[in-house]
Design a protein around this motif. Structure first.
Motif, mmCIF file in Angstrom:
data_model
loop_
_atom_site.group_PDB
_atom_site.id
_atom_site.type_symbol
_atom_site.label_atom_id
_atom_site.label_comp_id
_atom_site.label_asym_id
_atom_site.label_seq_id
_atom_site.Cartn_x
_atom_site.Cartn_y
_atom_site.Cartn_z
ATOM 1 N N GLU A 121 69.970 69.534 31.568
ATOM 2 C CA GLU A 121 69.148 70.522 32.281
ATOM 3 C C GLU A 121 68.677 69.958 33.631
ATOM 4 N N THR A 122 68.362 68.676 33.654
ATOM 5 C CA THR A 122 67.924 68.039 34.910
ATOM 6 C C THR A 122 69.074 68.037 35.915
ATOM 7 N N GLU A 123 70.262 67.760 35.421
ATOM 8 C CA GLU A 123 71.458 67.784 36.276
ATOM 9 C C GLU A 123 71.614 69.163 36.917
ATOM 10 N N LYS A 124 71.319 70.197 36.121
ATOM 11 C CA LYS A 124 71.497 71.580 36.573
ATOM 12 C C LYS A 124 70.384 72.036 37.521
ATOM 13 N N THR A 125 69.135 71.726 37.172
ATOM 14 C CA THR A 125 68.003 72.329 37.893
ATOM 15 C C THR A 125 67.211 71.342 38.754
ATOM 16 N N GLY A 126 67.414 70.042 38.543
ATOM 17 C CA GLY A 126 66.722 69.037 39.357
ATOM 18 C C GLY A 126 65.424 68.527 38.753
ATOM 19 N N ALA A 128 63.176 68.831 34.859
ATOM 20 C CA ALA A 128 62.988 69.460 33.545
ATOM 21 C C ALA A 128 62.156 68.557 32.639
ATOM 22 N N LYS A 165 65.672 64.359 39.664
ATOM 23 C CA LYS A 165 66.482 63.623 40.637
ATOM 24 C C LYS A 165 65.556 62.556 41.209
ATOM 25 N N THR A 168 63.615 63.275 44.449
ATOM 26 C CA THR A 168 62.612 64.344 44.315
ATOM 27 C C THR A 168 61.307 63.799 43.743
ATOM 28 N N GLN A 195 57.131 73.219 43.513
ATOM 29 C CA GLN A 195 58.548 73.060 43.129
ATOM 30 C C GLN A 195 58.760 73.402 41.659
ATOM 31 N N ALA A 196 59.934 73.975 41.373
ATOM 32 C CA ALA A 196 60.216 74.477 40.023
ATOM 33 C C ALA A 196 60.513 73.350 39.035
ATOM 34 N N THR A 198 61.738 73.094 34.857
ATOM 35 C CA THR A 198 62.188 73.881 33.696
ATOM 36 C C THR A 198 61.755 73.203 32.397
#
Ligand code: CTP
Ligand code: MG
Length: 227
Positions: A121-126, A128, A165, A168, A195-196, A198
Motif C-alpha cells: 500500500e505504501t508503494e502505491k500511495t506513498g 500508509a 517514502k 516524504t 498530506q494523504a 491510507t
C-alpha cells in the motif's frame, strides 16, 4: 519488494512501572525487544534495521543483538527525549528514496503478512499505516465530567508499522521541528501538512506493550503463534 525499518526503542517505559526500559523485560525467555527485532530480521523483504536507543543502554542492545545473532541492524543511533525525536534521528541515518517503515520496539506481535500488505500500500500511495476500528464507546470528558459521546463510526486506533517514502517522511519530520508540531505517531506529521495517509486494516493482536497486563496478553499471543 524491499524496505528499511526504523525502530524507536529509546523510551523509559514509565507506564509499565518496572524501573527499567520495558523493552528489556522478559517475554517467553528473551527480552521484549528481541521479539520485535526478530520479526524484521527474518523477513526477506526487510533490507536493514535502524534501532534508536538511549546511549547508556547501547551495551544492553549490543549484547542482545550479539546473543540473538541479528545481522540486519545497520545502525544503533542515539534516540531523543520523545518518540518523535528518536524516530527522526533514526531516519537521519538513512539515504535514498526507498520505502521506510517505522515500528515501535514495544509491538512484538505484528503479523508479517500485514507488514507486507502495508509495504504494498505504501508503494502505491506513498504513506500508509496499520490501524484497527475502535471497539469501545468513546466519551470525551473534562475532570471526569462527560461532555460528549463521540461517534465511533469513523474512528480508528493507529498502530505501527507506518510506511512512507523516505523523502516524504524525512521532510515531514524536518517541517515538524520548524513548526513545533508534535505527534505520538509519524502519520500525524503528514496529516498536519495536509498530506494523504491510507489505512490498512490491522489486527487487534498487534498490541503495544504499555502497561503490566499487556505483558500477559503478549505472552499469550506469542505462545499461540509459536505452536
Ligand atoms: N520511544 C523512543 N524514544 C523516546 C520515547 C519512546 O524511542 N524518547 C519508543 C519506545 O521505546 C517505544 C515506542 O517509542 O518502543 C512507543 O513508545 P511508548 O510505548 O510510549 O514507550 P515508552 O515511552 O518507553 O513508555 P512510557 O510512555 O510509558 O514511558
Ligand atoms: Mg512514551
Amino acid at each position: 519488494m524491499k524496505y528499511s525499518v526504523v525502530i524507536p526503542a529509546a523510551g523509559s517505559g514509565t507506564r509499565m512501572k518496572a524501573n527499567q526500559n520495558k523493552l528489556f523485560l522478559d517475554l517467553m525467555g528473551k527480552p521484549l525487544i528481541a521479539h520485535t527485532l526478530k520479526l524484521f530480521e527474518e523477513d526477506a523483504w526487510c533490507s536493514k534495521i535502524i534501532l534508536a536507543g538511549k546511549p547508556d543502554e547501547f551495551q544492553i542492545f549490543n549484547e542482545i543483538i550479539k546473543k540473538e545473532g541479528f545481522c540486519k541492524i545497520e545502525a544503533l543511533v542515539a534516540g531523543g527525549s520523545d518518540r518523535q525525536e528518536s524516530v527522526k534521528k533514526g531516519l537521519d541515518s538513512l539515504k535514498g528514496d526507498e520505502i521506510v517503515l517505522i515500528h515501535d520496539g514495544a509491538r512484538p506481535l505484528v503479523d508479517i503478512k500485514l507488514v507486507h500488505q502495508l509495504v504494498m500500500e505504501t508503494e502505491k500511495t506513498g504513506a500508509a499505516i496499520l490501524a484497527v476500528p475502535l471497539k469501545d464507546t468513546i466519551k470525551k470528558a473534562y475532570n471526569k465530567k462527560i461532555v460528549e459521546t463521540i461517534d465511533r463510526e469513523a474512528l480508528w486506533a493507529a498502530q505501527t508499522p507506518q510506511g512512507f517514502k523516505l523523502s516524504t517522511i524525512k521532510a515531514a519530520h524536518e517541517k515538524a521541528v520548524l513548526s513545533g508540531v508534535k505527534g505520538t505517531d509519524d502519520a500525524s506529521l503528514l496529516e498536519a501538512l495536509g498530506q494523504a495517509v491510507t489505512i490498512v486494516h490491522g489486527d487487534y493482536r498487534n498490541i503495544k506493550v504499555t502497561t503490566p497486563e499487556d505483558l500477559v496478553v503478549a505472552e499469550h499471543f506469542i505462545t499461540g503463534r509459536e505452536t
